[in-house]
Scaffold this motif. Sequence first.
Motif, PDB file in Angstrom:
ATOM      1  N   MET A   1       0.831  -1.092  -0.545  1.00 25.81           N
ATOM      2  CA  MET A   1       0.116  -0.011  -0.061  1.00 25.81           C
ATOM      3  C   MET A   1       0.636   1.202   0.185  1.00 25.81           C
ATOM      4  O   MET A   1       0.359   2.378  -0.424  1.00 25.81           O
ATOM      5  CB  MET A   1      -1.345   0.149   1.148  1.00 25.81           C
ATOM      6  N   GLY A   2       1.955   1.182   0.509  1.00 28.74           N
ATOM      7  CA  GLY A   2       2.919   2.019   0.598  1.00 28.74           C
ATOM      8  C   GLY A   2       3.123   3.059  -0.401  1.00 28.74           C
ATOM      9  O   GLY A   2       3.711   3.771  -0.910  1.00 28.74           O
ATOM     10  N   LYS A   3       2.765   1.915  -1.778  1.00 28.81           N
ATOM     11  CA  LYS A   3       3.469   2.402  -3.324  1.00 28.81           C
ATOM     12  C   LYS A   3       2.684   3.854  -3.327  1.00 28.81           C
ATOM     13  O   LYS A   3       2.936   4.951  -4.449  1.00 28.81           O
ATOM     14  CB  LYS A   3       3.693   1.528  -4.114  1.00 28.81           C
ATOM     15  N   TYR A   4       1.508   4.160  -3.081  1.00 30.40           N
ATOM     16  CA  TYR A   4       0.112   5.849  -3.297  1.00 30.40           C
ATOM     17  C   TYR A   4       0.546   6.321  -2.621  1.00 30.40           C
ATOM     18  O   TYR A   4       0.711   7.302  -3.857  1.00 30.40           O
ATOM     19  CB  TYR A   4      -1.173   4.535  -2.763  1.00 30.40           C
ATOM     20  N   SER A   5       1.190   6.606  -1.709  1.00 30.33           N
ATOM     21  CA  SER A   5       2.204   7.505  -1.002  1.00 30.33           C
ATOM     22  C   SER A   5       3.053   7.787  -2.096  1.00 30.33           C
ATOM     23  O   SER A   5       3.645   9.275  -2.060  1.00 30.33           O
ATOM     24  CB  SER A   5       2.167   7.544   0.479  1.00 30.33           C
ATOM     25  N   HIS A   6       3.858   6.867  -2.283  1.00 28.95           N
ATOM     26  CA  HIS A   6       5.429   7.732  -2.979  1.00 28.95           C
ATOM     27  C   HIS A   6       4.854   8.103  -4.214  1.00 28.95           C
ATOM     28  O   HIS A   6       5.701   8.786  -5.333  1.00 28.95           O
ATOM     29  CB  HIS A   6       6.189   6.155  -2.580  1.00 28.95           C
ATOM     30  N   ILE A   7       3.513   7.643  -4.863  1.00 27.23           N
ATOM     31  CA  ILE A   7       4.077   7.986  -6.113  1.00 27.23           C
ATOM     32  C   ILE A   7       3.203   9.689  -6.185  1.00 27.23           C
ATOM     33  O   ILE A   7       3.252   9.732  -7.393  1.00 27.23           O
ATOM     34  CB  ILE A   7       2.520   7.213  -6.850  1.00 27.23           C
ATOM     35  N   ARG A   8       2.701   9.043  -5.208  1.00 24.71           N
ATOM     36  CA  ARG A   8       1.906  11.256  -5.462  1.00 24.71           C
ATOM     37  C   ARG A   8       3.661  12.230  -4.709  1.00 24.71           C
ATOM     38  O   ARG A   8       3.896  12.852  -5.087  1.00 24.71           O
ATOM     39  CB  ARG A   8       0.863  11.210  -3.369  1.00 24.71           C
ATOM     40  N   THR A   9       5.050  11.172  -3.750  1.00 21.73           N
ATOM     41  CA  THR A   9       5.547  12.353  -3.797  1.00 21.73           C
ATOM     42  C   THR A   9       6.498  12.696  -4.843  1.00 21.73           C
ATOM     43  O   THR A   9       6.679  13.306  -5.379  1.00 21.73           O
ATOM     44  CB  THR A   9       6.399  12.239  -2.566  1.00 21.73           C
ATOM     45  N   LEU A  10       6.354  11.741  -5.876  1.00 23.35           N
ATOM     46  CA  LEU A  10       7.233  11.089  -7.086  1.00 23.35           C
ATOM     47  C   LEU A  10       6.810  12.345  -8.167  1.00 23.35           C
ATOM     48  O   LEU A  10       7.733  13.324  -8.763  1.00 23.35           O
ATOM     49  CB  LEU A  10       7.459  10.236  -7.846  1.00 23.35           C
ATOM     50  N   ILE A  11       5.469  12.527  -8.380  1.00 17.71           N
ATOM     51  CA  ILE A  11       4.827  13.325  -9.179  1.00 17.71           C
ATOM     52  C   ILE A  11       4.937  14.259  -8.681  1.00 17.71           C
ATOM     53  O   ILE A  11       5.021  15.267 -10.163  1.00 17.71           O
ATOM     54  CB  ILE A  11       2.802  12.470  -9.038  1.00 17.71           C
ATOM     55  N   LEU A  12       4.776  14.783  -7.559  1.00 16.58           N
ATOM     56  CA  LEU A  12       5.207  15.823  -7.269  1.00 16.58           C
ATOM     57  C   LEU A  12       7.218  16.603  -7.426  1.00 16.58           C
ATOM     58  O   LEU A  12       6.933  17.942  -7.715  1.00 16.58           O
ATOM     59  CB  LEU A  12       4.629  16.747  -5.725  1.00 16.58           C
ATOM     60  N   ASP A  13       7.422  16.183  -6.911  1.00 17.00           N
ATOM     61  CA  ASP A  13       8.902  16.017  -7.077  1.00 17.00           C
ATOM     62  C   ASP A  13       9.332  15.831  -8.483  1.00 17.00           C
ATOM     63  O   ASP A  13      10.563  16.962  -8.590  1.00 17.00           O
ATOM     64  CB  ASP A  13       9.516  14.980  -6.214  1.00 17.00           C
ATOM     65  N   ARG A  14       8.732  15.150  -9.167  1.00 21.50           N
ATOM     66  CA  ARG A  14       9.760  15.420 -10.655  1.00 21.50           C
ATOM     67  C   ARG A  14       9.133  16.283 -11.578  1.00 21.50           C
ATOM     68  O   ARG A  14       9.353  16.691 -12.826  1.00 21.50           O
ATOM     69  CB  ARG A  14       8.699  14.331 -11.712  1.00 21.50           C
ATOM     70  N   GLY A  15       8.171  17.782 -10.782  1.00 22.04           N
ATOM     71  CA  GLY A  15       7.626  18.437 -11.567  1.00 22.04           C
ATOM     72  C   GLY A  15       6.345  18.223 -12.857  1.00 22.04           C
ATOM     73  O   GLY A  15       6.058  19.032 -13.048  1.00 22.04           O
ATOM     74  N   LEU A  16       5.621  16.767 -12.151  1.00 24.40           N
ATOM     75  CA  LEU A  16       4.567  16.064 -13.120  1.00 24.40           C
ATOM     76  C   LEU A  16       3.385  17.580 -13.003  1.00 24.40           C
ATOM     77  O   LEU A  16       2.249  17.483 -13.627  1.00 24.40           O
ATOM     78  CB  LEU A  16       4.128  15.138 -13.208  1.00 24.40           C
ATOM     79  N   ALA A  17       3.438  17.631 -11.765  1.00 21.10           N
ATOM     80  CA  ALA A  17       1.682  18.313 -10.685  1.00 21.10           C
ATOM     81  C   ALA A  17       2.687  18.555  -9.755  1.00 21.10           C
ATOM     82  O   ALA A  17       3.560  18.870  -9.550  1.00 21.10           O
ATOM     83  CB  ALA A  17       0.900  18.083 -10.997  1.00 21.10           C
ATOM     84  N   GLN A  18       1.797  20.116  -9.643  1.00 24.29           N
ATOM     85  CA  GLN A  18       2.187  21.416  -8.083  1.00 24.29           C
ATOM     86  C   GLN A  18       1.057  20.821  -7.503  1.00 24.29           C
ATOM     87  O   GLN A  18      -0.242  19.952  -7.621  1.00 24.29           O
ATOM     88  CB  GLN A  18       1.595  22.861  -8.852  1.00 24.29           C
ATOM     89  N   PRO A  19       0.794  20.878  -5.463  1.00 25.39           N
ATOM     90  CA  PRO A  19      -0.052  21.063  -5.469  1.00 25.39           C
ATOM     91  C   PRO A  19      -1.388  21.221  -5.383  1.00 25.39           C
ATOM     92  O   PRO A  19      -2.978  20.387  -4.971  1.00 25.39           O
ATOM     93  CB  PRO A  19       0.404  21.006  -3.654  1.00 25.39           C
ATOM     94  N   GLU A  20      -1.598  22.516  -5.943  1.00 27.88           N
ATOM     95  CA  GLU A  20      -2.727  23.054  -6.381  1.00 27.88           C
ATOM     96  C   GLU A  20      -3.436  22.331  -7.709  1.00 27.88           C
ATOM     97  O   GLU A  20      -4.487  22.544  -7.625  1.00 27.88           O
ATOM     98  CB  GLU A  20      -2.603  24.605  -6.314  1.00 27.88           C
ATOM     99  N   THR A  21      -2.912  21.714  -8.443  1.00 29.41           N
ATOM    100  CA  THR A  21      -2.721  20.855  -9.647  1.00 29.41           C
ATOM    101  C   THR A  21      -3.387  19.832  -8.942  1.00 29.41           C
ATOM    102  O   THR A  21      -4.260  18.749 -10.236  1.00 29.41           O
ATOM    103  CB  THR A  21      -2.366  21.328 -11.094  1.00 29.41           C
ATOM    104  N   LEU A  22      -3.557  18.474  -8.358  1.00 27.09           N
ATOM    105  CA  LEU A  22      -3.360  17.191  -8.408  1.00 27.09           C
ATOM    106  C   LEU A  22      -4.823  17.809  -7.694  1.00 27.09           C
ATOM    107  O   LEU A  22      -5.885  18.070  -6.501  1.00 27.09           O
ATOM    108  CB  LEU A  22      -2.043  17.303  -7.055  1.00 27.09           C
ATOM    109  N   LEU A  23      -6.158  17.072  -8.130  1.00 26.72           N
ATOM    110  CA  LEU A  23      -7.466  16.991  -7.759  1.00 26.72           C
ATOM    111  C   LEU A  23      -7.577  15.998  -7.281  1.00 26.72           C
ATOM    112  O   LEU A  23      -7.416  15.088  -7.301  1.00 26.72           O
ATOM    113  CB  LEU A  23      -8.139  17.157  -9.113  1.00 26.72           C
ATOM    114  N   GLU A  24      -8.459  16.352  -6.177  1.00 24.49           N
ATOM    115  CA  GLU A  24      -8.904  14.875  -4.838  1.00 24.49           C
ATOM    116  C   GLU A  24     -10.637  15.240  -4.437  1.00 24.49           C
ATOM    117  O   GLU A  24     -11.088  15.918  -4.939  1.00 24.49           O
ATOM    118  CB  GLU A  24      -8.624  15.392  -3.814  1.00 24.49           C
ATOM    119  N   PRO A  25     -11.115  13.733  -5.234  1.00 20.81           N
ATOM    120  CA  PRO A  25     -11.949  13.464  -5.592  1.00 20.81           C
ATOM    121  C   PRO A  25     -12.730  13.024  -4.249  1.00 20.81           C
ATOM    122  O   PRO A  25     -12.271  12.895  -2.734  1.00 20.81           O
ATOM    123  CB  PRO A  25     -12.264  12.253  -6.140  1.00 20.81           C
ATOM    124  N   VAL A  26     -13.818  13.189  -3.826  1.00 29.24           N
ATOM    125  CA  VAL A  26     -14.971  13.126  -3.104  1.00 29.24           C
ATOM    126  C   VAL A  26     -15.612  11.238  -3.470  1.00 29.24           C
ATOM    127  O   VAL A  26     -14.935  10.764  -4.189  1.00 29.24           O
ATOM    128  CB  VAL A  26     -15.874  13.776  -2.643  1.00 29.24           C
TER     129      VAL A  26
END
Length: 278
Positions: free
Chosen positions: A1-26
Amino acid sequence: MGKYSHIRTLILDRGLAQPETLLEPVAAPRSWLELAHAPRYVDQVLSCTVPASIAREIGFEVTEQVARRARLASAGTVLAARLAMDCGVACNAAGGSHHARYDSGAGFCVFNDVAVAARLLLAEGMVSRVLVIDLDVHQGDGTALLCADEPRIRTVSMHAERNYPARKQLSSLDFDLPDGLGDSAYLDVLGRVLPQTLAGFEPDIVFYNAGVDPHASDRLGRLCLSDHGLRQRDHAVFAFYRQRQIPVVSVMGGGYGFDAMAVAERHLITFEVAAEFT
């Protein structure tokens, strides 16, 4: 399960998205989930009263946290699908729970997020036909079952023949692969499969299960793709459908290992390739 938090970190660290552009669903409402699953099973998950026999099939107890995560993953695939309809490409940083069936979960899958999203888009009239292409190393048996009675959904699964599940289901198109298949042979098969996915069928959207468990180092895989092979696979899929102006939404699917960050790095490849088509 740890891969899911890691992928979020990697997406941000590699500049694929910014925190404000990562959309979170309801979290997905019951009405969405019941488009693909039995009301009784949905109630069991939401009330955390899943029978022990079903929990064993899933692989873990369904707690409040697990139930919430399953609802969010399904909603994330719906959100990504709606974004893909507008933007051409969108990715869910979860999802791909393709073993979940009508009245049961299985194989680490609680709700079948792609089946839920596909049926919701059809019910809302956003699309008329849906293609699901599943390149996880395991057959998308739950998706095949959940969509078998819906001619507007075509399911395609390309998987290791001798891997889980032991009892395969009938997708619209199934492609069984021998153990140990490496980059060159795998990509050659994929090159023949992609045109077949559209033969006599014109989808309005493609759901792509981009599981990374075909990787040679995957703990539960039986194929031998390299990082480069995964990248070529993803590029072939996105390029094929986007060249035809068909929206593509990717879901993460499987990827297993004792080093969660290494698995997340493999998943990151899909997000990097998807970014090339946005």
